[in-house]
Design a protein around this motif. Sequence first.
Motif, mmCIF file in Angstrom:
data_model
loop_
_atom_site.group_PDB
_atom_site.id
_atom_site.type_symbol
_atom_site.label_atom_id
_atom_site.label_comp_id
_atom_site.label_asym_id
_atom_site.label_seq_id
_atom_site.Cartn_x
_atom_site.Cartn_y
_atom_site.Cartn_z
ATOM 1 N N GLU A 125 4.840 -3.859 2.655
ATOM 2 C CA GLU A 125 6.122 -3.179 2.827
ATOM 3 C C GLU A 125 5.975 -1.894 3.638
ATOM 4 O OE1 GLU A 125 8.465 -2.828 -0.695
ATOM 5 O OE2 GLU A 125 9.823 -1.352 0.177
ATOM 6 N N VAL A 126 6.989 -1.613 4.453
ATOM 7 C CA VAL A 126 7.024 -0.346 5.193
ATOM 8 C C VAL A 126 8.322 0.385 4.901
ATOM 9 C CG1 VAL A 126 5.454 -0.908 7.084
ATOM 10 C CG2 VAL A 126 7.860 -1.620 7.225
ATOM 11 N N MET A 127 8.225 1.709 4.904
ATOM 12 C CA MET A 127 9.380 2.531 4.570
ATOM 13 C C MET A 127 9.697 3.584 5.620
ATOM 14 S SD MET A 127 8.911 3.050 0.477
ATOM 15 C CE MET A 127 7.196 3.565 0.536
ATOM 16 N N SER A 128 8.882 3.661 6.680
ATOM 17 C CA SER A 128 9.131 4.667 7.723
ATOM 18 C C SER A 128 8.401 4.266 8.996
ATOM 19 C CB SER A 128 8.619 6.040 7.274
ATOM 20 O OG SER A 128 7.205 6.020 7.220
ATOM 21 N N ARG A 129 8.783 4.910 10.103
ATOM 22 C CA ARG A 129 8.142 4.666 11.390
ATOM 23 C C ARG A 129 6.628 4.910 11.312
ATOM 24 N NH1 ARG A 129 10.245 7.259 17.000
ATOM 25 N NH2 ARG A 129 11.966 5.932 16.345
ATOM 26 N N GLU A 130 6.233 5.972 10.607
ATOM 27 C CA GLU A 130 4.806 6.297 10.508
ATOM 28 C C GLU A 130 4.053 5.152 9.818
ATOM 29 O OE1 GLU A 130 7.320 8.282 9.599
ATOM 30 O OE2 GLU A 130 7.185 9.694 11.261
ATOM 31 N N GLN A 131 4.658 4.603 8.792
ATOM 32 C CA GLN A 131 3.993 3.498 8.083
ATOM 33 C C GLN A 131 3.927 2.251 8.959
ATOM 34 O OE1 GLN A 131 5.958 3.048 4.303
ATOM 35 N NE2 GLN A 131 5.373 5.096 3.608
ATOM 36 N N ILE A 132 4.975 2.002 9.719
ATOM 37 C CA ILE A 132 4.940 0.842 10.619
ATOM 38 C C ILE A 132 3.758 0.969 11.569
ATOM 39 C CG2 ILE A 132 6.136 -0.349 12.508
ATOM 40 C CD1 ILE A 132 8.789 0.512 11.212
ATOM 41 N N GLU A 133 3.616 2.160 12.146
ATOM 42 C CA GLU A 133 2.513 2.363 13.091
ATOM 43 C C GLU A 133 1.163 2.172 12.406
ATOM 44 O OE1 GLU A 133 3.579 6.186 14.613
ATOM 45 O OE2 GLU A 133 5.175 5.336 15.879
ATOM 46 N N GLN A 136 17.732 6.246 -1.896
ATOM 47 C CA GLN A 136 16.370 5.872 -2.264
ATOM 48 C C GLN A 136 15.509 5.611 -1.026
ATOM 49 O OE1 GLN A 136 16.911 2.854 -5.437
ATOM 50 N NE2 GLN A 136 16.280 4.467 -6.852
ATOM 51 N N ASN A 137 15.842 6.275 0.065
ATOM 52 C CA ASN A 137 14.967 6.303 1.239
ATOM 53 C C ASN A 137 13.963 7.421 0.965
ATOM 54 O OD1 ASN A 137 13.758 6.819 3.701
ATOM 55 N ND2 ASN A 137 15.643 6.553 4.877
ATOM 56 N N PHE A 138 12.916 7.031 0.238
ATOM 57 C CA PHE A 138 12.036 8.045 -0.344
ATOM 58 C C PHE A 138 11.308 8.873 0.713
ATOM 59 C CE2 PHE A 138 12.200 4.675 -3.740
ATOM 60 C CZ PHE A 138 13.054 5.365 -4.572
ATOM 61 N N GLU A 139 11.011 8.257 1.857
ATOM 62 C CA GLU A 139 10.346 9.022 2.915
ATOM 63 C C GLU A 139 11.260 10.122 3.443
ATOM 64 O OE1 GLU A 139 7.037 8.579 3.598
ATOM 65 O OE2 GLU A 139 7.323 7.322 1.828
ATOM 66 N N LEU A 140 12.536 9.811 3.559
ATOM 67 C CA LEU A 140 13.507 10.812 4.002
ATOM 68 C C LEU A 140 13.634 11.936 2.966
ATOM 69 C CD1 LEU A 140 15.656 11.394 6.231
ATOM 70 C CD2 LEU A 140 17.303 10.185 4.801
ATOM 71 N N LEU A 141 13.668 11.550 1.699
ATOM 72 C CA LEU A 141 13.769 12.556 0.633
ATOM 73 C C LEU A 141 12.574 13.501 0.659
ATOM 74 C CD1 LEU A 141 14.985 10.279 -2.321
ATOM 75 C CD2 LEU A 141 16.396 11.703 -0.828
ATOM 76 N N ILE A 160 0.834 -1.197 0.000
ATOM 77 C CA ILE A 160 0.000 0.000 0.000
ATOM 78 C C ILE A 160 0.874 1.254 0.000
ATOM 79 C CG2 ILE A 160 -2.065 -1.087 0.955
ATOM 80 C CD1 ILE A 160 -1.259 -0.302 3.674
ATOM 81 N N PHE A 161 2.123 1.072 0.385
ATOM 82 C CA PHE A 161 3.114 2.147 0.225
ATOM 83 C C PHE A 161 4.155 1.620 -0.753
ATOM 84 C CE2 PHE A 161 1.681 2.327 4.712
ATOM 85 C CZ PHE A 161 0.998 3.535 4.664
ATOM 86 N N LYS A 162 4.291 2.259 -1.886
ATOM 87 C CA LYS A 162 5.194 1.760 -2.928
ATOM 88 C C LYS A 162 6.448 2.608 -3.016
ATOM 89 C CE LYS A 162 4.798 -0.647 -5.759
ATOM 90 N NZ LYS A 162 5.486 -1.949 -5.644
ATOM 91 N N PRO A 163 7.621 1.993 -2.891
ATOM 92 C CA PRO A 163 8.851 2.752 -3.142
ATOM 93 C C PRO A 163 9.050 2.871 -4.656
ATOM 94 C CG PRO A 163 9.380 0.482 -2.541
ATOM 95 C CD PRO A 163 7.885 0.581 -2.590
ATOM 96 N N ARG A 164 8.997 4.053 -5.190
ATOM 97 C CA ARG A 164 9.122 4.213 -6.645
ATOM 98 C C ARG A 164 10.304 5.102 -6.990
ATOM 99 N NH1 ARG A 164 4.604 2.436 -9.318
ATOM 100 N NH2 ARG A 164 6.086 2.354 -11.046
ATOM 101 N N THR A 165 11.025 4.736 -8.021
ATOM 102 C CA THR A 165 12.194 5.505 -8.444
ATOM 103 C C THR A 165 11.842 6.968 -8.681
ATOM 104 O OG1 THR A 165 13.168 3.533 -9.418
ATOM 105 C CG2 THR A 165 13.982 5.652 -10.232
ATOM 106 N N SER A 166 10.710 7.214 -9.295
ATOM 107 C CA SER A 166 10.312 8.585 -9.611
ATOM 108 C C SER A 166 9.195 9.060 -8.696
ATOM 109 C CB SER A 166 9.834 8.662 -11.061
ATOM 110 O OG SER A 166 9.088 9.842 -11.267
ATOM 111 N N PRO A 167 9.251 10.312 -8.247
ATOM 112 C CA PRO A 167 8.160 10.830 -7.407
ATOM 113 C C PRO A 167 6.876 11.010 -8.204
ATOM 114 C CG PRO A 167 9.684 12.598 -7.968
ATOM 115 C CD PRO A 167 10.291 11.326 -8.491
#
Lengths: 297, 297, 297, 297
Positions: free
Chosen positions: A110-118, B135-140, A75-82
């Motif tokens: 997948e999670v990418m930050s503390r906020e997403q983990i929560e 590519q830590n997109f949340e940080l960016l 539900i949170f996708k890490p994408r190369t381009s914004p």
Amino acid sequence: MSEFNIKHHGGRASRADRVEKAAKTRVVEIAGGKACGGRELLLIAGPCAVEDENQMESSAAFLGRLGVDALRGCIFKPRTSPYSYQGMGEEGIALLDRVKRQFEMPVVTEVMSREQIEAVDEVSDVLQIGSRNMQNFELLKQVGLLNKPVILKRGLSATIEEFLMAAEYILSGGNERVILCERGIRSFDQATRNVLDLGAVAVLKSMTDLPVMVDPSHALGKSEFVATMAGAAIAAGADGLLVECHPRPAQSVSDARQALSFEEMEDLINTVGPIAEAVGRSFRQGDFQNTVHHIAC
Amino acid sequence: MSEFNIKHHGGRASRADRVEKAAKTRVVEIAGGKACGGRELLLIAGPCAVEDENQMESSAAFLGRLGVDALRGCIFKPRTSPYSYQGMGEEGIALLDRVKRQFEMPVVTEVMSREQIEAVDEVSDVLQIGSRNMQNFELLKQVGLLNKPVILKRGLSATIEEFLMAAEYILSGGNERVILCERGIRSFDQATRNVLDLGAVAVLKSMTDLPVMVDPSHALGKSEFVATMAGAAIAAGADGLLVECHPRPAQSVSDARQALSFEEMEDLINTVGPIAEAVGRSFRQGDFQNTVHHIAC
Amino acid sequence: MSEFNIKHHGGRASRADRVEKAAKTRVVEIAGGKACGGRELLLIAGPCAVEDENQMESSAAFLGRLGVDALRGCIFKPRTSPYSYQGMGEEGIALLDRVKRQFEMPVVTEVMSREQIEAVDEVSDVLQIGSRNMQNFELLKQVGLLNKPVILKRGLSATIEEFLMAAEYILSGGNERVILCERGIRSFDQATRNVLDLGAVAVLKSMTDLPVMVDPSHALGKSEFVATMAGAAIAAGADGLLVECHPRPAQSVSDARQALSFEEMEDLINTVGPIAEAVGRSFRQGDFQNTVHHIAC
Amino acid sequence: MSEFNIKHHGGRASRADRVEKAAKTRVVEIAGGKACGGRELLLIAGPCAVEDENQMESSAAFLGRLGVDALRGCIFKPRTSPYSYQGMGEEGIALLDRVKRQFEMPVVTEVMSREQIEAVDEVSDVLQIGSRNMQNFELLKQVGLLNKPVILKRGLSATIEEFLMAAEYILSGGNERVILCERGIRSFDQATRNVLDLGAVAVLKSMTDLPVMVDPSHALGKSEFVATMAGAAIAAGADGLLVECHPRPAQSVSDARQALSFEEMEDLINTVGPIAEAVGRSFRQGDFQNTVHHIAC
């Protein structure tokens, strides 16, 4: 008190301890009796991204009957381009939750930050740390504080040593439920999306007691090679598979080229099954053998 | 209204707009009249990690007189192993602040999470995003909301396209003060720590108007090659240098092998100066030319 | 008796001997007083492939007046596909010979087998061993028996150690006139044809007394970056340049995308000249300064 | 007249023709009814280098009874350093010939030049072109004129396209008996000697009708991983295996770290057998099943 609880073994010594125990792979329990690291292979499949209710329900219905152990969907996708699709975000959480309860399938996201983990902690049975975040050490420390299985994907050009050290960030925080995932490394050849490094699976199994999964979908990047390489992964000693599968691959919002159709997913199980047996492993028994020819979606 | 404010150009079009303007490098102002992207090169130097008061004061005193524009020093260290030194953490903030005021030098420090950004925002003039977080997109996205210069280091195996897309994450959030930094890519050869990809500097300068710095210290990983490659970087078109320098390199808590001594730092300036002139660039005038032989620390 | 004659130093010891002498680069004489390894840079330029009389004559006329030291041109072309143009072959030998005499320019050409060595030995002043043959050990042994300068290009993914060991094959046969040539290594990024590894130039200069050239044309693969990277190469310590130049680049039978026009070749010399001076090197004096604006072809 | 005889299809068209026929792998006959590309896997094993009579006789005796199809052994060794052991050279030819006749096993040996081809042509049933010579185009053209099976090993950093084009050099000369061999590619990780690219096996099988072997010994470089990866290779679709095996691995003159002992070779067959069966393949029937426990050397 877990025998692997690093805090009671103390700092640098713990890694060596674990290596000694590597002969026997640790079993990481997921949910509902499903696990990774035992004789039974863990099979996780589903769409790259959670898109809508229909997509997730038809996936869960089909994959569940096929014997797939858990449903993946980001539900949170890490994408190369914004400017690319970034995922449904928090809207997707309720959807994941509904599908999980209705079909009684554990879910992986997948999670990418503390906020997403929560945000996903309640609903997600397994957290995935993606390749681009394998050395996002703050994120690793945060999931290290949880008591929840984590699939840690190898970085695009991470050495095996760096991969294991990234796992140590989670383990040293107290979370012992780490599953490693080889998903292809970056190389010079563009014939496949990445180079699937199955030798790394064999090496990892010799160096650590952590279970090792393989994601052939991201490694190859082309659906026609996924089933074959899934079989090769099991032959190389993998403890499970993470496969992209979509009701209508051509309409997938991301990675359409690599997602399997339902029919191709059946083929994958038919391909991998005998190889699993040849190496003394098996899939969990689904309705697959009796009903697969009658399934439509 | 800034001409680069992406929100007024709208989504995907903005990248093309920027490329058209690439003939003229944008000037990113740091502090105290210092900037990156103009005729004057930006020279940032200092220890890998902030260790103690004496180390930082002697570095600031020496480097300031030498004409170095800003002082680097990490208080949060991204380390491969959780058992390696992780940096002074928040204790180091007050130290950085004191040194910055005493020696009137802007400071540059790395951030790895939202919490760290909040902690250093007051004191740090420039934020650095390290290779492992490219590519830590949340940080960016988070640094994209600030109005503060960001040095974005290229990922270990990031393509130029991915590097520019990572910069877009910051730019598209509204923060136009992005400086790219080539710091070596991962390759098969172990003779140097990484392979310094100076061709990428030339390519980046042709594709974007963002200024491009080079970090020869992390690229080569051996102090004896740093000055030579700093010169080559300027010849390749770099707009600045980021150099590791330590009062006593052998006692550095991290990356000791690549840090320059003060004497080697002087040699670097002597080596690079004439090359800068040959390509129509210059260092900001320090006390260097008159006093360097009398400086001791 | 040469001081480098390995046969009188005996086997394995000889490499260590050479390294000790590395402070002073050995001067490899080419012909007509031209050499590589001294204060004067060696500049070799010309078409990728010898195509016809007009092409070679106009190249020699222009490049000679510009101060280029030697003319390159392949008559045997190593091509990835057997269906691509394979070079003029032996027909080209007489042509090379005529041009060499008429314009009094040494010529450099590539060899791929013993038969080709025998065919070009009379006419070619310098033999080139291409990247794909860097570990063609039988070929290396054969040129090791000659008394003729050899430019040995680094393999596409050769480590520095392997590169030096390939040179040892030639040196240990008795031929001490070896010039190393960095020409880009294979990497994951497709933005440039290869990654020019200028750090390797600095490392090689510290490990061996052999002179080191750089071929920016094959490294970058795009003519617009060649002059800039030629300057960076000289700043990195290179002893010479090998540049592709063609009277009409767009009509080149091979590598058209990377060949410089005559005008771009002039620009290269204008770009590199001041950098050479900045590092205490120079080009041999051509008619360049006075006449370049009047040259047409 | 062979249906693949390129001379009757004409130049560039031939490659496309072959791709169309790729559904059915071509069967390359070796000798004595043994072949590569059919349902039966081709198993080649033996020492890296031919060292002496005892070594070769005990290898042939053991491996023959085990059901190995052909014996490998190099008499000309391509070595990184000219000071390393270069192989027995022509002395080894008579030895290979004697062993071949006594044990009725086809032999496979590497060639690096025209002279070597001529020397071994009588005795060797299969010629091997090593990785370092994959783009030694003159050598490829020479073996293209023979009517003898050629195992062409993939270059250390050759793309799949380049690998197929190298095969075309042989095929376009008229020699249709080409077997491709994946043997690991060069990468950034030093945990294994090379990275075994089994995805390339799947891709190659989809692009060409040439049979594809795998050499897990050179790929992994450590004997403990060879059997597992041999199984994975067969699961990935390989048509055969090329394995290093030595009566006393620790005493091997080269590559000792990767050679299997006889006991490990038996284990390999026990590991691979069931996987072969799972993918519908088999080994040729040896005395293995009945006698293996009684074999000593």
